[in-house]
Structure formats: structure tokens, C-alpha cells
Enzyme design. Sequence first.
Site, mmCIF file in Angstrom:
data_model
loop_
_atom_site.group_PDB
_atom_site.id
_atom_site.type_symbol
_atom_site.label_atom_id
_atom_site.label_comp_id
_atom_site.label_asym_id
_atom_site.label_seq_id
_atom_site.Cartn_x
_atom_site.Cartn_y
_atom_site.Cartn_z
ATOM 1 N N LYS A 35 -43.389 -60.045 -24.080
ATOM 2 C CA LYS A 35 -43.257 -59.473 -22.731
ATOM 3 C C LYS A 35 -41.834 -59.643 -22.220
ATOM 4 O O LYS A 35 -41.616 -60.008 -21.076
ATOM 5 C CB LYS A 35 -44.242 -60.149 -21.786
ATOM 6 C CG LYS A 35 -45.688 -60.048 -22.220
ATOM 7 C CD LYS A 35 -46.584 -60.731 -21.211
ATOM 8 C CE LYS A 35 -47.475 -61.733 -21.875
ATOM 9 N NZ LYS A 35 -48.261 -62.515 -20.946
ATOM 10 N N CYS A 36 -40.869 -59.351 -23.030
ATOM 11 C CA CYS A 36 -39.455 -59.573 -22.731
ATOM 12 C C CYS A 36 -38.719 -58.230 -22.727
ATOM 13 O O CYS A 36 -39.143 -57.277 -23.379
ATOM 14 C CB CYS A 36 -38.889 -60.496 -23.822
ATOM 15 S SG CYS A 36 -37.110 -60.727 -23.830
#
Length: 158
Positions: A35-36
Site C-alpha cells: 500500500k505504498c
Amino acid sequence: MNTVYDFQVTMTNGEQKSLQDYKGQPLIIVNTASKCGFTPQFGGLQELYRKYKDQGLVILGFPSDQFNNQEYDNIEETTQFCQINYGVTFPIFAKIDVNGKHEDALFTFLKEQQKGLLSSKIKWNFTKFLVDREGNVVKRYGPTTPPSKIEEDLIPLL
């Protein structure tokens, strides 16, 4: 410890795997997060893997939740996310710490071999380490370096 082949890592099922199993193969070792902002690099890493796996390249992904909690709690969610969204077929291992008191010994070694800008500490997700066929860490790439930029350094190692 003299090379990356001296280490054992934890697979997603909790079993230990010796990096000796990859002896004689060039490696890219990377700390990942699902989730970057750099998560799309999974696509570039998979492309390198697809292009060069038949020449021996292996990419080893190590999810880490140390940077703004950008990884799933459940490792199965992580592996499914990588496969569904980026077609990842290279090995993904158990979630680890890459800095601090509980950092994984492999990452301690990688950072000792190739220090980053200003310090050896890993500053964010998708720090990548290029390893030659003898298990020597030859180069470190920051999170902003796209996988395609590694190709020029990788080709001589194939």
C-alpha cells in the site's frame, strides 16, 4: 557471514529457506509494501524477472510494515495482492523488519555491504540490493529508482 548465501529466511508458510538454494544466481533483494506509492514497482520487478529468469535471475521480495504501516497484516493478503495486481511470480517471503531492534539478519548484512546515502538505514519501501552469482552485494538502489534502471547493472551478472 560472508555472502547472502549464508542466511536463512522465513517463507510465507513459516518454514525456513536457505539462500544457499540460490547459489550461482544473480539476485535482486527488495523490501516491499503493498500500500505504498512505490507499489507499482512490483510490475517493473516482475518484468525484469520474466525477462531474465531463464538466465538465472531471482528476485526475492520481503514485505515490511515499518514505513507508515503500508503492508497487510495477513501475508496471504500480501501475496494475493501481488499476484492479482502485478502478476508477481517471484518469491515473496514472510513479513520482516528491515531496521531497528528486530531487523532481519539478512537486511543487517545487506546494509553493511552497501550503505545508503548518509547512513546504512533503509529509509523506505522498495530499497533494492543487487547480488552477483557469488553472493556478493554489488549495488544498492533507493526507493525512487525504478527496476528498469537496474537492468544495465544486472546484464553483466547474468
